[in-house]
Design an enzyme around this catalytic site. Structure first.
Site, PDB file in Angstrom:
ATOM      1  N   SER B 141      -4.293  27.698  22.765  1.00 37.40           N
ATOM      2  CA  SER B 141      -4.751  27.894  21.384  1.00 37.40           C
ATOM      3  C   SER B 141      -5.691  26.755  20.952  1.00 37.40           C
ATOM      4  O   SER B 141      -6.758  26.601  21.532  1.00 37.40           O
ATOM      5  CB  SER B 141      -3.543  28.035  20.456  1.00 37.40           C
ATOM      6  OG  SER B 141      -3.928  28.609  19.240  1.00 37.40           O
ATOM      7  N   ASP B 295      -1.619  39.275  22.571  1.00 38.14           N
ATOM      8  CA  ASP B 295      -2.131  38.291  21.607  1.00 38.14           C
ATOM      9  C   ASP B 295      -2.946  38.965  20.503  1.00 38.14           C
ATOM     10  O   ASP B 295      -3.971  39.589  20.775  1.00 38.14           O
ATOM     11  CB  ASP B 295      -2.993  37.274  22.376  1.00 38.14           C
ATOM     12  CG  ASP B 295      -3.304  36.023  21.577  1.00 38.14           C
ATOM     13  OD1 ASP B 295      -3.329  36.085  20.336  1.00 38.14           O
ATOM     14  OD2 ASP B 295      -3.536  34.971  22.209  1.00 38.14           O
ATOM     15  N   HIS B 324       0.669  35.755  20.792  1.00 38.15           N
ATOM     16  CA  HIS B 324       0.070  34.421  20.811  1.00 38.15           C
ATOM     17  C   HIS B 324       1.149  33.343  20.951  1.00 38.15           C
ATOM     18  O   HIS B 324       0.989  32.386  21.688  1.00 38.15           O
ATOM     19  CB  HIS B 324      -0.744  34.204  19.537  1.00 38.15           C
ATOM     20  CG  HIS B 324      -1.603  32.987  19.601  1.00 38.15           C
ATOM     21  ND1 HIS B 324      -2.731  32.909  20.400  1.00 38.15           N
ATOM     22  CD2 HIS B 324      -1.523  31.785  18.979  1.00 38.15           C
ATOM     23  CE1 HIS B 324      -3.291  31.712  20.255  1.00 38.15           C
ATOM     24  NE2 HIS B 324      -2.576  31.015  19.408  1.00 38.15           N
TER      25      HIS B 324
END
Lengths: 363, 363
Positions: B141, B295, B324
């Site tokens: 991320s 995600d 995610h």
């Protein structure tokens, strides 16, 4: 009084109103003098079997459905069908928190369920028009919830059902999304437990609520390709403010919350004690489920679950970069695809069995 | 002072701190006495070529990376590698709004960019350890943003790069999502323009911020299958409150906002005047992009765009219902898949060209 002008005949009409009188709700409340707003196109034939019901989604009214889902030369053609578009309770045109009489106004408005809407719509169609057969019920999102509820609740009346981008029982994920929508409105510093003096004062909450839609209502690809430029917005910020915020800002927060609660709790299986399979098993309509591939709320992989439990059903996937809000007909190709599938199901004769004999019924 | 105890050695340590002195930021501010918190595992070999850098994501610290991404017998094994996990500025362990000196404290904290973090990390690695070659940089991320920035900014130093579930330039869709996160915190009635006296007072905003993560951080399928039950939560509400809200509630809102702004603006192409292709074209590392199929922030179809622009790169898809936040290693299968791919790239010899000759370098 900008709100009154927003929910007006000028913006959303022409529409008519049918008065249900005192309408009892499943959650126990009563809406006195319950007004259901609707619009019609085309003519009901003598056999009264060419009627199509179009339902409305969260925040939508009969106007957008009129513009996007019917028209001359379209699959739903007023030259052929009697089209009735009925506004859901709380949407601002039918009785809603912002317009209800004193004892029910604003935050005092009672809880309404999808099944209340469908019962109200049933009364309107049967009492006002004497309709006892619907060639088709179709709607998107919350309109799909109503479509599912119709097929489950009135299995003999609904010949065909097309729920678009919506589920028979709402999902846990969507429940959470709607929680954030509700909080967005209720966190406004001028919210005052729903007793705001003017809904313009709740603009911060309405804008945040709109932003949440900007995230979940479209698709990642829609933004990647900057498809908002096709709508005349030159930047992301212009689109966010001009399109999504601009759409929601003139609405009444209590109206939105009435619909939000209803959406969140949508579940056809309440009629069968929570057994979804049994509820969908009641359906006699030919069902065509339309799911949108870019939909972040109800993607095709999610809608499949309903298809598997519904007899005589099929599913088609609509390609749309606009995602869930592709329902607005933002892309011309969206309406083309919907029309193609609607034409397909409308052209499918319905087998009707009477006294052991079966014959084909066109509409 | 609950916040101080949250960002403590007890919760997140043991970690060490390196002092950069006065650290100039790309946006023009200066962080005086800038402390970078880090932890290390394993030993640097005499050739100093067995170092692995692990970066941190939004709200994450070195602790979660230690727990989920390295360990004996894992692909990133302290028996073989010298592992350095560096906390990003603003995450609560490195200098952050909540802990900065008076002139920079809270809402006064200057804007920090991903590139500032990467320059700070470069100084730490070179000045403190004399490391001039990294066998691998890996992060998820926002950690993937730092990984990309490393590969673009220090192409000769980074031998391998594995950005997981993150983009080289942040997306428009994610920009909007982060706008809603920021608003959630800043709409709290006790926000006071960031000058709250105690971050516990901003709990409404922190909870709403967490709810937004509950919607976007996991996946529709995760909720459909009630996979939170595997984490010990018996209901959706328990999970929402106990897991997601519980995770974010002890954090400092100004810290989160510092990271949110940085995340939103992440863009490796600032170094090439906005030309993403040119920026990614600078990369000399072997790059393995890992994308998570569930995600909702950076699905594989989105991450592909970076792969196409990056020389010597490949992409693999990790299957995770957790979406995610699968990055947290919620599913054992997540870590297994990451390890498999990390092992694959770590076992790939790197060709190094010197004076026209090429030879293979193991680490």
């Amino acid at each position: 009084m900008e709100k009154i002008s927003y929910y007006s005949q000028e913006n959303h009409g022409p529409y008519q109103v049918y008065n249900l009188g005192d309408f009892e709700l499943e959650e126990g409340g009563i809406i006195n003098d319950c007004q259901i707003a609707y619009s019609t196109f085309g003519k009901l034939n003598p056999r009264k079997d060419n009627a199509i019901l179009i339902t409305t989604w969260y925040s939508g009214t009969s106007k957008i459905m009129e513009q996007v889902y019917q028209g001359e030369g379209r699959a739903i053609d007023p030259a052929k069908y009697f089209i009735v578009i009925i506004n859901q309770i709380g949407n601002g045109l039918s009785t809603s928190p912002h317009s209800a009489m004193d004892g029910l106004k604003g935050a005092k408005f009672p809880r309404v369920r999808i099944s209340d809407d469908v019962r109200a719509q049933y009364r309107l169609l049967t009492e006002l028009f004497g309709i006892e057969s619907l060639a088709l019920v179709v709607g998107g999102s919350m309109g799909a919830q109503q479509t599912w509820e119709w097929a489950v609740r009135y299995p003999d009346m609904v010949k065909r059902a097309v729920p678009i981008a919506g589920r028979a029982r709402n999902t846990r994920h969507n429940f959470l999304f709607i929680e954030t929508l509700k909080y967005a409105l209720m966190s406004d510093p001028n919210w005052n437990e729903g007793n705001y003096t003017d809904s313009n004062l709740v603009s911060r909450g309405l804008k945040h609520h709109a932003d949440l839609w900007s995230v979940m209502g479209f698709s990642i690809e829609f933004y990647k390709q900057e498809l908002y430029k096709n709508l005349g917005f030159s930047s992301l910020e212009e689109f966010r403010v001009g399109f999504t915020q601009g759409y929601f800002l003139p609405m009444d927060p209590n109206n939105l919350l009435c619909m939000a609660w209803k959406w969140q709790k949508g579940d056809v299986s309440r009629i069968t004690n929570g057994d979804l399979s049994a509820a969908l098993g009641r359906i006699k309509s030919k069902v065509l489920i339309l799911a949108i591939d870019g939909d972040m709320l109800y993607p095709p992989s999610d809608c499949e679950a309903d298809q598997k439990l519904t007899p005589n059903s099929e599913m088609r996937i609509i390609h749309s970069y606009a995602g869930h809000l592709g329902l607005f007909g933002i892309e011309p190709s969206f309406s083309e695809q919907v029309d193609k599938y609607l034409k397909e199901i409308l052209d499918t004769p319905i087998e009707k069995k009477i006294s052991g004999k079966s014959f084909s019924l066109r509409n």
